[in-house]
Motif scaffolding. Structure first.
Motif, PDB file in Angstrom:
ATOM      1  N   THR A 180      43.719  80.775  39.945  1.00  0.00           N
ATOM      2  CA  THR A 180      43.846  79.683  40.918  1.00  0.00           C
ATOM      3  C   THR A 180      43.616  80.152  42.354  1.00  0.00           C
ATOM      4  N   ASP A 181      42.987  81.320  42.511  1.00  0.00           N
ATOM      5  CA  ASP A 181      42.794  81.859  43.863  1.00  0.00           C
ATOM      6  C   ASP A 181      41.984  80.913  44.752  1.00  0.00           C
ATOM      7  N   ALA A 182      41.108  80.120  44.151  1.00  0.00           N
ATOM      8  CA  ALA A 182      40.256  79.227  44.943  1.00  0.00           C
ATOM      9  C   ALA A 182      40.828  77.813  45.044  1.00  0.00           C
ATOM     10  N   VAL A 183      42.037  77.602  44.532  1.00  0.00           N
ATOM     11  CA  VAL A 183      42.695  76.298  44.666  1.00  0.00           C
ATOM     12  C   VAL A 183      43.213  76.158  46.090  1.00  0.00           C
ATOM     13  N   VAL A 184      42.998  75.007  46.715  1.00  0.00           N
ATOM     14  CA  VAL A 184      43.424  74.795  48.097  1.00  0.00           C
ATOM     15  C   VAL A 184      44.153  73.452  48.217  1.00  0.00           C
ATOM     16  N   GLY A 185      45.139  73.433  49.098  1.00  0.00           N
ATOM     17  CA  GLY A 185      45.799  72.181  49.450  1.00  0.00           C
ATOM     18  C   GLY A 185      46.841  71.694  48.482  1.00  0.00           C
ATOM     19  N   VAL A 186      47.106  72.447  47.406  1.00  0.00           N
ATOM     20  CA  VAL A 186      48.083  72.054  46.400  1.00  0.00           C
ATOM     21  C   VAL A 186      48.603  73.328  45.741  1.00  0.00           C
ATOM     22  N   ASP A 187      49.810  73.260  45.175  1.00  0.00           N
ATOM     23  CA  ASP A 187      50.360  74.421  44.479  1.00  0.00           C
ATOM     24  C   ASP A 187      49.506  74.789  43.271  1.00  0.00           C
ATOM     25  N   PRO A 188      49.611  76.033  42.782  1.00  0.00           N
ATOM     26  CA  PRO A 188      48.850  76.443  41.593  1.00  0.00           C
ATOM     27  C   PRO A 188      49.162  75.627  40.343  1.00  0.00           C
ATOM     28  N   ASP A 189      50.316  74.940  40.308  1.00  0.00           N
ATOM     29  CA  ASP A 189      50.604  74.106  39.141  1.00  0.00           C
ATOM     30  C   ASP A 189      49.847  72.784  39.180  1.00  0.00           C
ATOM     31  N   LEU A 190      49.119  72.532  40.275  1.00  0.00           N
ATOM     32  CA  LEU A 190      48.277  71.346  40.453  1.00  0.00           C
ATOM     33  C   LEU A 190      49.084  70.042  40.474  1.00  0.00           C
ATOM     34  N   VAL A 191      50.356  70.128  40.819  1.00  0.00           N
ATOM     35  CA  VAL A 191      51.194  68.939  40.956  1.00  0.00           C
ATOM     36  C   VAL A 191      51.185  68.507  42.413  1.00  0.00           C
ATOM     37  N   ILE A 192      50.660  67.314  42.673  1.00  0.00           N
ATOM     38  CA  ILE A 192      50.682  66.766  44.030  1.00  0.00           C
ATOM     39  C   ILE A 192      52.120  66.413  44.372  1.00  0.00           C
ATOM     40  N   LYS A 193      52.572  66.911  45.501  1.00  0.00           N
ATOM     41  CA  LYS A 193      53.948  66.668  45.951  1.00  0.00           C
ATOM     42  C   LYS A 193      53.877  65.924  47.283  1.00  0.00           C
ATOM     43  N   PHE A 215      55.948  64.199  49.151  1.00  0.00           N
ATOM     44  CA  PHE A 215      57.088  63.939  50.023  1.00  0.00           C
ATOM     45  C   PHE A 215      57.538  65.199  50.750  1.00  0.00           C
ATOM     46  N   SER A 216      57.898  65.032  51.980  1.00  0.00           N
ATOM     47  CA  SER A 216      58.283  66.013  52.998  1.00  0.00           C
ATOM     48  C   SER A 216      57.056  66.374  53.821  1.00  0.00           C
ATOM     49  N   ARG A 217      57.299  66.919  54.981  1.00  0.00           N
ATOM     50  CA  ARG A 217      56.222  67.246  55.918  1.00  0.00           C
ATOM     51  C   ARG A 217      55.224  68.239  55.326  1.00  0.00           C
ATOM     52  N   LYS A 218      55.706  69.118  54.454  1.00  0.00           N
ATOM     53  CA  LYS A 218      54.831  70.147  53.903  1.00  0.00           C
ATOM     54  C   LYS A 218      54.452  69.885  52.453  1.00  0.00           C
ATOM     55  N   GLY A 219      54.822  68.721  51.924  1.00  0.00           N
ATOM     56  CA  GLY A 219      54.493  68.428  50.538  1.00  0.00           C
ATOM     57  C   GLY A 219      55.318  69.257  49.582  1.00  0.00           C
ATOM     58  N   ALA A 220      56.648  69.040  49.592  1.00  0.00           N
ATOM     59  CA  ALA A 220      57.551  69.870  48.809  1.00  0.00           C
ATOM     60  C   ALA A 220      58.118  69.180  47.579  1.00  0.00           C
ATOM     61  N   PHE A 221      58.147  67.843  47.554  1.00  0.00           N
ATOM     62  CA  PHE A 221      58.784  67.122  46.457  1.00  0.00           C
ATOM     63  C   PHE A 221      57.797  66.193  45.773  1.00  0.00           C
ATOM     64  N   ARG A 222      57.872  66.135  44.441  1.00  0.00           N
ATOM     65  CA  ARG A 222      56.920  65.342  43.662  1.00  0.00           C
ATOM     66  C   ARG A 222      57.328  63.885  43.521  1.00  0.00           C
ATOM     67  N   SER A 223      58.620  63.586  43.676  1.00  0.00           N
ATOM     68  CA  SER A 223      59.057  62.219  43.430  1.00  0.00           C
ATOM     69  C   SER A 223      60.141  61.797  44.408  1.00  0.00           C
ATOM     70  N   LEU A 224      60.242  60.488  44.597  1.00  0.00           N
ATOM     71  CA  LEU A 224      61.304  59.935  45.427  1.00  0.00           C
ATOM     72  C   LEU A 224      62.671  60.299  44.869  1.00  0.00           C
ATOM     73  N   ARG A 225      62.782  60.261  43.559  1.00  0.00           N
ATOM     74  CA  ARG A 225      64.079  60.544  42.946  1.00  0.00           C
ATOM     75  C   ARG A 225      64.508  61.989  43.215  1.00  0.00           C
ATOM     76  N   GLU A 226      63.590  62.911  43.038  1.00  0.00           N
ATOM     77  CA  GLU A 226      63.894  64.320  43.295  1.00  0.00           C
ATOM     78  C   GLU A 226      64.280  64.516  44.763  1.00  0.00           C
ATOM     79  N   PHE A 227      63.510  63.903  45.650  1.00  0.00           N
ATOM     80  CA  PHE A 227      63.803  63.962  47.081  1.00  0.00           C
ATOM     81  C   PHE A 227      65.195  63.396  47.364  1.00  0.00           C
ATOM     82  N   THR A 228      65.539  62.271  46.723  1.00  0.00           N
ATOM     83  CA  THR A 228      66.803  61.593  46.975  1.00  0.00           C
ATOM     84  C   THR A 228      67.988  62.406  46.487  1.00  0.00           C
TER      85      THR A 228
END
Length: 511
Positions: A237-250, A252-265
């Motif tokens: 995944t060295d060439a993956v950019v803009g998302v974690d290596p697990d490819l889960v879009i997150k 929520f949060s300024r830096k994209g740390a949480f995947r769901s509203l529930r987790e954030f809450t």
């Protein structure tokens, strides 16, 4: 072509004016909590009373199990969640966490600090609406509502002499608005599905061919680089950019740390208020030693999650704004390349929102057999198009010439929910659809004009920012005027956070 067509769509919207959270390091639960989570705990409704010797009343006496919430109509769940969001929790509710840090780790209680508020390391507010207050509950926050990420993982620090720059030490964060969040979460889920499917396809091809296969990662017109799958099933995944290596879009949060509203809450309830959810901390436990257990039931969290998810999507409003100038500003915004990252609109395959997210990690409820669902059309999403002005991707937006957004310390770094460190100079592309009434701006909320927030951009935004600065004064003002038309709608009535909500309030439809 995509950029231009989306910009044109935004201009069309301008012709029809409609009336009208920071986030700390996520620590995975321990094995005991994970095992508990797998059992799918639930409790029946109950009415809380104060612990013996505390002669007062809880601010939130009524609590709901998931089974009860699942049998309620959306307007009722919305009202319960709204009430939870604006409630000023007190010690009878379980607010405060004298024996634990914001991650749930043990600490020695310090009576001199008191069980409730430590401004830097938290708990630092009584209610969600204490920070998410502008222009109303569920909105953004003033600079005074800032939180200090990572300090919440430490013992109380309010009385410790700190260095001169809280921001550099504790990753200062300004409060984001939650309007339209249901659509944002669903975009993230769909993009995650796309990226992970592309990865699996590459793995399958590599195993079948016996040779490494490289695949470009693309979802909704947004490129996340590339990955290489090997015949043994491993991936590079060295060439993956803009998302974690697990490819889960997150999203929520300024830096994209949480995947769901529930987790954030669930995370925010513990960190900011000292209110522990049973889905993460267990039934009948009192990990923070405040003499209150079962502080938030699964149904309680579902209701406040649905409230945030059902908040109406931001709108385009030209009230008090010169429409011709705003239309011109939208054209210029596109011409200088801002829409390369702030994509005006992203498409949804489905407008159905269901909580919980099946990819929630252990410690956040993820039993989809107990999902609560509603259609996002009820929040003002039209034609499955989410006009949020973002690509839900992390970017480098600062450099030595434009250092304002580079205030993060070299170590430690904030991590996402899956414990991948997020580079200090990367931030999730801000959702601009509420820019007009979500100031101040920037991840620290220390920029009091939209103009300053634009001109502080560097890094990957250098070319667009340079083109903006080369514009005439009138064109620059037109871009700012356009961005001011993107606003959170005002819900009737605009409740004061300390006023009890009526359960008769209808769910807003965004119009």
């Amino acid at each position: 072509m995509l950029r231009t067509s989306l910009a044109i769509a935004a201009l069309c919207l301008l012709g029809f004016p409609f009336s009208a959270i920071a986030q700390p390091l996520a620590i995975p639960p321990n094995e005991a909590i994970s095992a508990h989570m797998e059992k799918g705990p639930d409790l029946s409704d109950f009415v809380r009373t104060c612990p013996p010797g505390l002669n007062d009343t809880p601010a939130m006496p009524q609590h709901y199990g998931q089974a009860t919430i699942l049998n309620m109509p959306l307007n009722r769940v919305f009202a319960i969640g709204q009430q939870t969001f604006i409630t000023n929790f007190n010690a009878c509710d379980g607010a405060g966490r004298p024996a634990t840090t914001g991650t749930g780790a043990e600490r020695t209680p310090d009576p001199a600090m008191g069980p409730r508020f430590t401004r830097v390391s938290a708990p630092e507010t009584s209610s969600c609406a204490g920070c998410h207050s502008q222009p109303q509950p569920g909105g953004a926050g003033d600079f005074v509502a800032n939180v200090f990420v990572l300090a919440q993982a430490a013992d109380p620090v309010s009385r410790i002499i700190l260095n001169e720059d809280f921001s550099n030490t504790w990753l200062e964060r300004n409060t984001l608005g939650m309007f339209g969040s249901g659509a944002i979460e669903m975009l993230g889920r769909e993009m995650t599905t796309d990226l992970q499917a592309e990865q699996q396809s590459a793995i399958t091809s590599a195993e079948a061919s016996g040779a490494s296969v490289t695949v470009n990662l693309l979802s909704k017109g947004v490129s996340f680089g590339a990955l290489t799958a090997n015949p043994d099933g491993s991936v590079n995944t060295d060439a993956v950019v803009g998302v974690d290596p697990d490819l889960v879009i997150k999203p929520f949060s300024r830096k994209g740390a949480f995947r769901s509203l529930r987790e954030f809450t669930v995370t925010a309830m513990n960190q900011h208020h000292g209110m522990q959810a049973v889905e993460r901390f267990g039934v009948g436990t009192d990990p923070d030693e405040d003499s209150v257990d079962n502080e938030l039931l699964i149904g309680d969290i579902t209701a406040v999650t649905i409230f945030q998810a059902a908040l109406p999507a931001p709108i385009v409003s030209t009230q008090g704004i010169d429409r011709a100038t705003a239309v011109h500003g939208a054209h210029v915004f596109n011409e200088v390349g801002c829409t390369g990252c702030h994509i005006p609109s992203l498409p949804l395959k489905s407008s159905q929102f269901c909580d919980p997210d099946p990819q929630n990690l252990a410690g956040t409820f993820n039993d989809t057999s107990q999902s609560y669902c509603f259609n996002l059309s009820q929040t003002g999403i039209r034609g499955n198009s989410v006009a949020a002005y973002t690509d839900l991707k992390r970017h480098v937006i600062c450099d030595s010439n434009k250092p304002h957004y580079c205030n993060e310390p070299a170590s430690p770094l904030q991590a996402s929910d899956s414990n991948y460190a997020i580079p200090g100079n990367q931030f999730l592309t801000a959702k601009l659809w509420d820019t007009g009434n979500s100031g101040p701006w920037g991840h620290r909320g220390d920029l009091d004009t939209i103009y300053a927030a634009i001109t502080a951009h560097g890094g990957e935004a250098t070319n667009s920012e340079s083109q903006f600065e080369a514009l005439s004064n009138s064109d620059q003002l037109a871009v700012v005027t356009f961005l001011k038309t993107l606003q959170m709608p005002i819900l009737p009535p605009n409740q004061d956070p300390n006023v009890n909500m009526s359960n008769r309030n209808p769910v807003p439809n965004g119009r």
